[in-house]
Design an enzyme around this catalytic site. Structure first.
Site, PDB file in Angstrom:
ATOM      1  N   LEU A 197       0.865  -1.184   0.000  1.00 25.55           N
ATOM      2  CA  LEU A 197       0.000   0.000   0.000  1.00 25.55           C
ATOM      3  C   LEU A 197       0.897   1.228   0.000  1.00 25.55           C
ATOM      4  O   LEU A 197       1.548   1.547   0.998  1.00 25.55           O
ATOM      5  CB  LEU A 197      -0.913   0.003   1.231  1.00 25.55           C
ATOM      6  CG  LEU A 197      -2.155  -0.895   1.157  1.00 25.55           C
ATOM      7  CD1 LEU A 197      -1.795  -2.372   1.174  1.00 25.55           C
ATOM      8  CD2 LEU A 197      -3.125  -0.592   2.302  1.00 25.55           C
ATOM      9  N   CYS A 244      14.045  16.486 -16.856  1.00 24.63           N
ATOM     10  CA  CYS A 244      14.671  15.395 -16.114  1.00 24.63           C
ATOM     11  C   CYS A 244      14.849  14.238 -17.099  1.00 24.63           C
ATOM     12  O   CYS A 244      14.409  14.324 -18.251  1.00 24.63           O
ATOM     13  CB  CYS A 244      13.833  14.970 -14.914  1.00 24.63           C
ATOM     14  SG  CYS A 244      12.218  14.299 -15.348  1.00 24.63           S
ATOM     15  N   GLY A 282       3.304   0.688   5.605  1.00 26.16           N
ATOM     16  CA  GLY A 282       4.399   1.407   6.251  1.00 26.16           C
ATOM     17  C   GLY A 282       4.059   1.871   7.654  1.00 26.16           C
ATOM     18  O   GLY A 282       4.719   2.770   8.178  1.00 26.16           O
TER      19      GLY A 282
END
Length: 480
Positions: free
Chosen positions: A184, A452, A288
């Site tokens: 997740l 980038c 997390g």
């Protein structure tokens, strides 16, 4: 060709013969997949207790970095190989050629690991070579305990491997040996570090993101997921699933008391993840979460959250504190992503309960319309991770400029590295993690192009500055 000797993660070496063969074989296949993309001439050789890699020197830095980022490798030895070293005389002469100049005014010791049948022992080599170097160089002395330089080599039959540099590997198990997991991902410090830890442990890690209404957030999470996969897990194809959760959030506001909104949101995310994981035949989820870091992560509230799923939930950060997590993020290169990630979840944190009631939670849950959740899962976008670059380019309504002659532009190189793109127009260097503060100082009547390598960070930060700050003078530069 430059040679590397890869020493295996110790936990691999203590497995039974069958498991050990399977893990060594998986690591061998992973390295073939990763390194062949760099240069087809790279050779990988498998042995029972090590793997050897031979690479052309023009791609040496890139190969070295890939080896450092590959799970399953404990130690990386960069070596020079010499054959027909069947006498101590030949060995000491060759070692003197390689090391004499570097020993000036230094103490040293010689360390040798020997395999095979010889008329001499490892100690014989160490003593003879050490004495020869001391007599034929400007070395200060031999020091057995605290030398300035360790002259290290391995002799396998008559093959001498002189170790020029030794690196600490990533350790862990090879990806593909421990099954699949669904992570997740919010893109912040915690979810990215948790995903890294499961990848390091050899688990093939897929990503699921719950979009609460922000395109910039989705682009940012895709960007960091792609970074993690490219760096640590590119030996295997994985999925990125984006679930539209804005209607779910609306239903939470309609049906749920403010104190239970945070816990309810986490429960619904697990329920949705379980549905996706079932379809993908995945047995476990990873989050997390760290105990007591926020209100929804008290032990009681985590228990309330876990009630809604039968899946195994891994929380590798459960007992870590924030500085420890940030330290890992800094080491693996995700800190700047996390610090600049747009967030949309804080909107539902209203006087949150820290010790929820199981009975009250049951009553609250009954008021939610789960058809909304089913619709969100049904509408989820499933992407192969390597399709993210093209998807982000299509997702973000930021114009892409490929030809600088079409206008009067200032190019801003937003990469964090020291590289500096040279263009035909004015170019500035502002790393992406400084853009929020630095961009507002620039003249507003100028057209700016963000640059980038892949265009992903450029899209993210152009979109963020447009949505959050109202800037309309930003586009993305992607040269042909």
């Amino acid at each position: 060709m430059q040679k590397f000797i890869l020493k295996l993660f110790p936990e691999i070496m203590i497995k039974g013969p069958s498991a050990k063969r399977q893990m060594v074989g998986q690591l061998y296949n992973n390295l073939l997949t990763i390194l062949q993309r760099i240069n087809p001439e790279i050779q990988v050789k498998k042995y029972s207790d090590k793997i050897e890699v031979f690479t052309p020197k023009d791609v040496l830095p890139e190969v070295r970095q890939k080896l450092l980022d590959t799970p399953g490798i404990e130690q990386i030895l960069e070596v020079l190989q010499f054959d027909s070293m069947d006498t101590i005389e030949k060995i000491k002469t060759k070692v003197r050629e390689l090391t004499a100049d570097s020993l000036e005014d230094k103490t040293f010791v010689v360390r040798v690991k020997r395999t095979g049948k010889h008329d001499f022992s490892s100690i014989d080599i160490e003593r003879t070579v050490g004495g020869h170097l001391l007599a034929n160089s400007k070395a200060k002395n031999v020091s057995l305990k605290n030398p300035d330089i360790v002259v290290q080599m391995e002799l396998i039959q008559d093959q001498l491997n002189f170790i020029s540099t030794k690196y600490k590997g990533l350790s862990g198990f090879p990806i593909g040996t421990q099954g699949d997991i669904l992570s997740l991902m919010s893109g912040g410090f915690d979810s990215t570090v948790a995903s890294y830890l499961t990848m390091k442990r050899g688990i093939k890690t897929h990503f699921i993101f719950f979009n609460l209404g922000g395109m910039a957030h989705e682009i940012g999470v895709k960007q960091v997921a792609l970074y993690l996969w490219n760096k640590f897990g590119s030996s295997h194809k994985v999925k990125f699933i984006s679930v539209p959760f804005d209607d779910v959030l609306t239903e939470i506001f309609r049906s749920t008391p403010p104190t239970y909104m945070g816990v309810t949101l986490k429960r619904l995310m697990l329920m949705a993840s379980e549905k996706v994981a079932n379809a993908m035949e995945i047995d476990a989820l990873v989050t997390g979460e760290s105990v007591a870091q926020v209100s929804s992560q008290t032990l009681r509230n985590l228990a309330l959250i876990d009630q809604v799923t039968n899946k195994l939930i891994l929380r590798p950060l459960a007992t870590m504190n924030k500085p420890e997590i940030i330290s890992i993020a800094n080491e693996i290169g995700t800190r700047h992503f996390a610090e600049n990630m747009p967030e949309y979840c804080g909107v539902i944190s209203q006087n949150p309960i820290t010790h929820g009631s199981f009975k009250r939670m049951e009553k609250v849950a009954q008021k939610f319309n789960y058809d909304v959740l089913d619709k969100a899962v049904e509408d989820a976008q499933h992407l192969n991770i390597d399709e993210i670059v093209d998807d982000v380019a299509n997702l973000a309504p930021i114009e892409v400029v490929k030809d600088l002659s079409t206008g009067n532009f200032v190019v801003i190189d937003i990469r964090p590295e020291d590289e500096y793109i040279e263009t035909s127009c004015k170019t500035l260097k502002i790393p992406f993690h400084k853009l929020k503060m630095e961009f507002e100082k620039l003249p507003k009547d100028q057209e700016y192009l963000f640059y980038c390598d892949k265009g992903i960070m450029s899209q993210l930060h152009a979109q963020y500055l447009r949505d959050a700050k109202g800037y309309e003078n930003i586009r993305v530069y992607r040269p042909e």
